[in-house]
Scaffold this active site. Structure first.
Site, PDB file in Angstrom:
ATOM      1  N   LYS A  55       0.845  -1.206   0.000  1.00  0.00           N
ATOM      2  CA  LYS A  55       0.000   0.000   0.000  1.00  0.00           C
ATOM      3  C   LYS A  55       0.881   1.258   0.000  1.00  0.00           C
ATOM      4  O   LYS A  55       0.617   2.219  -0.727  1.00  0.00           O
ATOM      5  CB  LYS A  55      -0.917   0.000   1.234  1.00  0.00           C
ATOM      6  N   GLN A  99      -4.605  -0.980   9.716  1.00  0.00           N
ATOM      7  CA  GLN A  99      -4.458  -2.323   9.146  1.00  0.00           C
ATOM      8  C   GLN A  99      -5.058  -3.362  10.103  1.00  0.00           C
ATOM      9  O   GLN A  99      -4.705  -3.406  11.277  1.00  0.00           O
ATOM     10  CB  GLN A  99      -2.973  -2.620   8.878  1.00  0.00           C
ATOM     11  N   ASP A 122     -10.898   3.136   4.156  1.00  0.00           N
ATOM     12  CA  ASP A 122     -11.348   1.739   4.131  1.00  0.00           C
ATOM     13  C   ASP A 122     -12.878   1.668   4.095  1.00  0.00           C
ATOM     14  O   ASP A 122     -13.440   0.589   3.894  1.00  0.00           O
ATOM     15  CB  ASP A 122     -10.854   0.998   5.384  1.00  0.00           C
TER      16      ASP A 122
END
Ligand code: NAP
Length: 287
Positions: A55, A99, A122
């Site tokens: 990422k 994460q 997200d």
């Protein structure tokens, strides 16, 4: 029947990332703001380290600032909350990605809620989920957005199509179903209690499999000419495979995503798209 066409997620993701490079450069030239992505990793889970590294690398390649944060495995809830609060207040941070999974002693759901909706790349906060459910502008979860992008890239008609989504998780099944409803598809959500799953699926013009059961969707589930999008990822001795049995599905479907190389590569591409979108949203809100 001829073998199904293969949806090349690697190629679509590469095109999305290339376009983003141009869009990020244009946004930065226009506003003087470089979009920045703050990935937050707590602890040293090896798979998470690999995901976060890609990422970060791809966000830099797209012209964004890498604002990665790493906390030790034994970080307390208060420490992670403190960091998320700082990132929320920092104008250089366009997007915050916590994460998952976080270490077991932490309350992940409470941490996610500390991410402001305009930085929620997200798309997992209650606010983002609500905006999606209401069909209002907001940041959408990455893998579900990747599914829509693949359908669009291959000109698969969504409006009016009958879609069966197998799976109702917060991460994939529910949001992908919402996105499809917002695009005027007629959507059925199937799950572990669904009766006669194969019969339900055979009604579909598009099947989205987000089940987590290797090879569950076989050719028997597929109406001739349908499109099958396989979100599943399973690691085995022969490498990666999905929730669909690729060989039998390909004999009946007109289009199918492979695993690997289908939905998987789209997730990071959509994360980057969300980070630019987040920067645009914050710029508009500050106006
Ligand atoms: P999850 O949270 O385990 O949800 C699985 C869903 O499938 C649940 O709703 C469950 O029903 C349903 N289900 C389980 N067994 C079933 C069966 N035999 N028949 C019908 N429905 C069944 O999984 P997830 O997070 O959504 O992930 C799904 C898959 O996608 C996994 O393989 C995961 O690794 C993969 N994934 C890939 C990406 C990517 O980037 N490509 C991203 C995220 C996830 P109930 O609700 O009734 O339990």
């Amino acid at each position: 029947m001829a073998e199904a066409g293969i949806i090349d997620g690697k190629a679509v993701a590469a095109r999305v990332r290339e376009q983003l490079k141009t869009d990020v450069a244009e946004f930065t030239a226009r506003t003087g703001i470089q979009p920045g992505l703050a990935t937050v990793l707590v602890g040293g889970d090896p798979a998470s380290e690999v995901y976060v590294a890609s990422k970060r690398k791809m966000s830099v390649a797209a012209g964004m600032a890498d604002l990665h944060q790493h906390l030790p495995e034994d970080a307390t809830q208060a420490e992670v909350e403190g960091l998320l609060g700082q990132l929320a207040a920092n104008h250089a941070v366009s997007g915050i990605l916590l994460q998952l999974p976080v270490p077991a002693h932490l309350d992940a759901a409470a941490l996610i809620e500390l991410i402001p909706f305009e930085k929620d790349v997200d798309g997992l906060t209650t606010m983002s989920v609500g905006l999606l459910a209401q069909g209002k502008p907001g940041l959408r979860p990455c893998t579900p957005s990747g599914v829509i992008e693949l359908l669009d890239a291959y000109d698969v008609p969504v409006e009016g199509a009958r879609v069966v989504v197998i799976g109702r998780s917060e991460l994939v099944g529910r949001p992908v179903a919402q996105l499809l409803v917002n695009r005027n598809a007629t959507v059925t959500i199937a799950h572990s209690r669904t009766k006669n799953l194969a019969d339900v699926c055979r009604e579909a013009d598009i099947i989205v499999a987000a089940v987590g059961v290797k090879g569950l969707v076989t050719g028997e589930f597929v109406k001739p000419g349908a499109t099958v999008i396989d979100v599943g990822i399973h690691r085995g001795p022969e490498g990666l495979s999905g929730d669909a049995d690729f060989a039998s599905v390909s004999e009946v479907a007109s289009l199918v995503t492979p695993v690997p190389g289908g939905v998987g590569p789209m997730t990071i591409a959509m994360l980057l798209a969300n980070t630019l979108r987040a920067a645009e949203l914050q710029y508009a809100l500050a106006d």
